[in-house]
Write a protein that holds these residues in place. Sequence first.
Motif, PDB file in Angstrom:
ATOM      1  N   ALA A  90       0.850  -1.189   0.000  1.00 40.87           N
ATOM      2  CA  ALA A  90       0.000   0.000   0.000  1.00 40.87           C
ATOM      3  C   ALA A  90       0.888   1.242   0.000  1.00 40.87           C
ATOM      4  CB  ALA A  90      -0.926   0.025   1.216  1.00 40.87           C
ATOM      5  N   ILE A  91       0.356   2.326  -0.552  1.00 41.35           N
ATOM      6  CA  ILE A  91       1.030   3.621  -0.538  1.00 41.35           C
ATOM      7  C   ILE A  91       0.077   4.632   0.075  1.00 41.35           C
ATOM      8  CG2 ILE A  91       2.097   5.446  -1.906  1.00 41.35           C
ATOM      9  CD1 ILE A  91       2.774   3.327  -4.018  1.00 41.35           C
ATOM     10  N   ASP A  92       0.546   5.309   1.100  1.00 38.59           N
ATOM     11  CA  ASP A  92      -0.220   6.362   1.777  1.00 38.59           C
ATOM     12  C   ASP A  92      -0.104   7.634   0.944  1.00 38.59           C
ATOM     13  OD1 ASP A  92      -0.991   8.501   3.382  1.00 38.59           O
ATOM     14  OD2 ASP A  92       0.334   7.999   5.040  1.00 38.59           O
ATOM     15  N   GLU A  93      -1.181   7.960   0.246  1.00 38.52           N
ATOM     16  CA  GLU A  93      -1.174   9.104  -0.665  1.00 38.52           C
ATOM     17  C   GLU A  93      -1.018  10.433   0.073  1.00 38.52           C
ATOM     18  OE1 GLU A  93      -3.644  10.414  -4.647  1.00 38.52           O
ATOM     19  OE2 GLU A  93      -4.734   9.424  -3.039  1.00 38.52           O
ATOM     20  N   GLU A  94      -1.535  10.505   1.281  1.00 42.01           N
ATOM     21  CA  GLU A  94      -1.496  11.747   2.053  1.00 42.01           C
ATOM     22  C   GLU A  94      -0.073  12.137   2.460  1.00 42.01           C
ATOM     23  OE1 GLU A  94      -4.359  13.472   5.418  1.00 42.01           O
ATOM     24  OE2 GLU A  94      -3.223  11.712   6.099  1.00 42.01           O
ATOM     25  N   ASP A  95       0.716  11.146   2.905  1.00 43.91           N
ATOM     26  CA  ASP A  95       2.045  11.441   3.426  1.00 43.91           C
ATOM     27  C   ASP A  95       3.193  10.896   2.581  1.00 43.91           C
ATOM     28  OD1 ASP A  95       1.080  12.815   5.701  1.00 43.91           O
ATOM     29  OD2 ASP A  95       0.705  10.915   6.718  1.00 43.91           O
ATOM     30  N   GLY A  96       2.892  10.145   1.529  1.00 45.89           N
ATOM     31  CA  GLY A  96       3.947   9.600   0.686  1.00 45.89           C
ATOM     32  C   GLY A  96       4.755   8.522   1.369  1.00 45.89           C
ATOM     33  N   ALA A  97       4.099   7.693   2.175  1.00 39.54           N
ATOM     34  CA  ALA A  97       4.764   6.571   2.842  1.00 39.54           C
ATOM     35  C   ALA A  97       4.381   5.269   2.144  1.00 39.54           C
ATOM     36  CB  ALA A  97       4.366   6.513   4.310  1.00 39.54           C
ATOM     37  N   LEU A  98       5.276   4.297   2.210  1.00 40.12           N
ATOM     38  CA  LEU A  98       5.029   2.965   1.667  1.00 40.12           C
ATOM     39  C   LEU A  98       4.801   2.007   2.823  1.00 40.12           C
ATOM     40  CD1 LEU A  98       8.049   2.839  -0.816  1.00 40.12           C
ATOM     41  CD2 LEU A  98       5.777   3.739  -1.268  1.00 40.12           C
ATOM     42  N   LEU A  99       3.921   1.015   2.636  1.00 42.60           N
ATOM     43  CA  LEU A  99       3.657   0.019   3.670  1.00 42.60           C
ATOM     44  C   LEU A  99       3.769  -1.383   3.085  1.00 42.60           C
ATOM     45  CD1 LEU A  99       1.676   2.627   4.314  1.00 42.60           C
ATOM     46  CD2 LEU A  99       0.773   1.094   6.039  1.00 42.60           C
ATOM     47  N   ASN A 100       4.376  -2.282   3.861  1.00 42.19           N
ATOM     48  CA  ASN A 100       4.439  -3.692   3.488  1.00 42.19           C
ATOM     49  C   ASN A 100       4.157  -4.563   4.700  1.00 42.19           C
ATOM     50  OD1 ASN A 100       4.877  -4.105   0.714  1.00 42.19           O
ATOM     51  ND2 ASN A 100       7.000  -3.463   0.893  1.00 42.19           N
ATOM     52  N   ILE A 101       3.477  -5.661   4.460  1.00 41.05           N
ATOM     53  CA  ILE A 101       3.159  -6.635   5.501  1.00 41.05           C
ATOM     54  C   ILE A 101       3.807  -7.957   5.086  1.00 41.05           C
ATOM     55  CG2 ILE A 101       0.986  -7.466   4.510  1.00 41.05           C
ATOM     56  CD1 ILE A 101      -0.182  -7.115   7.409  1.00 41.05           C
ATOM     57  N   ASP A 102       4.262  -8.751   6.069  1.00 38.03           N
ATOM     58  CA  ASP A 102       5.017  -9.950   5.722  1.00 38.03           C
ATOM     59  C   ASP A 102       4.824 -11.033   6.773  1.00 38.03           C
ATOM     60  OD1 ASP A 102       6.789 -11.616   4.386  1.00 38.03           O
ATOM     61  OD2 ASP A 102       8.427 -10.179   4.357  1.00 38.03           O
ATOM     62  N   GLY A 103       4.954 -12.271   6.327  1.00 39.83           N
ATOM     63  CA  GLY A 103       4.826 -13.412   7.226  1.00 39.83           C
ATOM     64  C   GLY A 103       6.171 -13.974   7.653  1.00 39.83           C
ATOM     65  N   ASN A 104       7.048 -14.252   6.672  1.00 45.08           N
ATOM     66  CA  ASN A 104       8.374 -14.799   6.966  1.00 45.08           C
ATOM     67  C   ASN A 104       9.394 -13.728   7.313  1.00 45.08           C
ATOM     68  OD1 ASN A 104       7.676 -17.495   6.528  1.00 45.08           O
ATOM     69  ND2 ASN A 104       8.054 -17.337   4.329  1.00 45.08           N
ATOM     70  N   GLY A 105       9.228 -12.538   6.752  1.00 50.24           N
ATOM     71  CA  GLY A 105      10.150 -11.442   7.016  1.00 50.24           C
ATOM     72  C   GLY A 105      11.255 -11.287   5.998  1.00 50.24           C
ATOM     73  N   ASN A 106      11.416 -12.265   5.087  1.00 47.94           N
ATOM     74  CA  ASN A 106      12.495 -12.166   4.101  1.00 47.94           C
ATOM     75  C   ASN A 106      12.326 -10.967   3.169  1.00 47.94           C
ATOM     76  OD1 ASN A 106      10.278 -14.045   3.100  1.00 47.94           O
ATOM     77  ND2 ASN A 106      11.395 -13.741   1.200  1.00 47.94           N
ATOM     78  N   ARG A 107      11.099 -10.704   2.766  1.00 47.77           N
ATOM     79  CA  ARG A 107      10.841  -9.610   1.815  1.00 47.77           C
ATOM     80  C   ARG A 107      11.072  -8.254   2.475  1.00 47.77           C
ATOM     81  NH1 ARG A 107       5.843  -7.079   0.364  1.00 47.77           N
ATOM     82  NH2 ARG A 107       4.961  -8.331   2.021  1.00 47.77           N
TER      83      ARG A 107
END
Length: 198
Positions: A90-107
């Motif tokens: 996801a990309i937060d359009e308001e603040d220009g932040a990127l978000l990622n969610i992960d299970g294993n953590g490698n990514r």
Amino acid sequence: MDFTALKEKLEKNGFTVAAFETKEEAADYLNQEIDGVSVASGGSQTLKALGILDKLSTHNDVIKRSDAEDMEITLKKQMTTDVYLLSANAIDEEDGALLNIDGNGNRVSSSLYGHKKIYFVAGKNKISPDFHSALHRLRNVVAPKNTIRLNKNTPCVNGGHCFDCDSAERICNALVVYWKKIRSMDMEVILINEELGY
């Protein structure tokens, strides 16, 4: 979709940004930019739609998960490549932040340290109006769809939204928010005016 305002916010946060109308244009750009280096990627449906790993394999050393004989060894090798590609969930359009969610953590761990350059590739469907809607998207769109794709046995497979479960197969164990570019790496965001991935 006009990416002008979002591009400015991302650039203010230190990211390099390139915007394209089609996935083909984005793939051609990446294929031209990434040359003669070692490359790895997260398990991204967006990257799969671009077909970029096959293109890059003709003139780069690409370490693919699909070629792994031993997944753990392959994931560790992927953490040491020159270039790492992934999507932003996801990309937060308001603040220009990127978000990622992960299970294993490698990514997410590969996106935080160790590579010379990181590319985040995202279609317009990844853009959310603000942080809270971006987080909601991760837990109630991205995680359930990926859980179904990966054949996991979690409540969100049938419920279609996050239950904040305790399942051993849960894939939303870690959240990373990139408010700014990581100091030690070059980070570029590739925006594509198509709906790609989850």
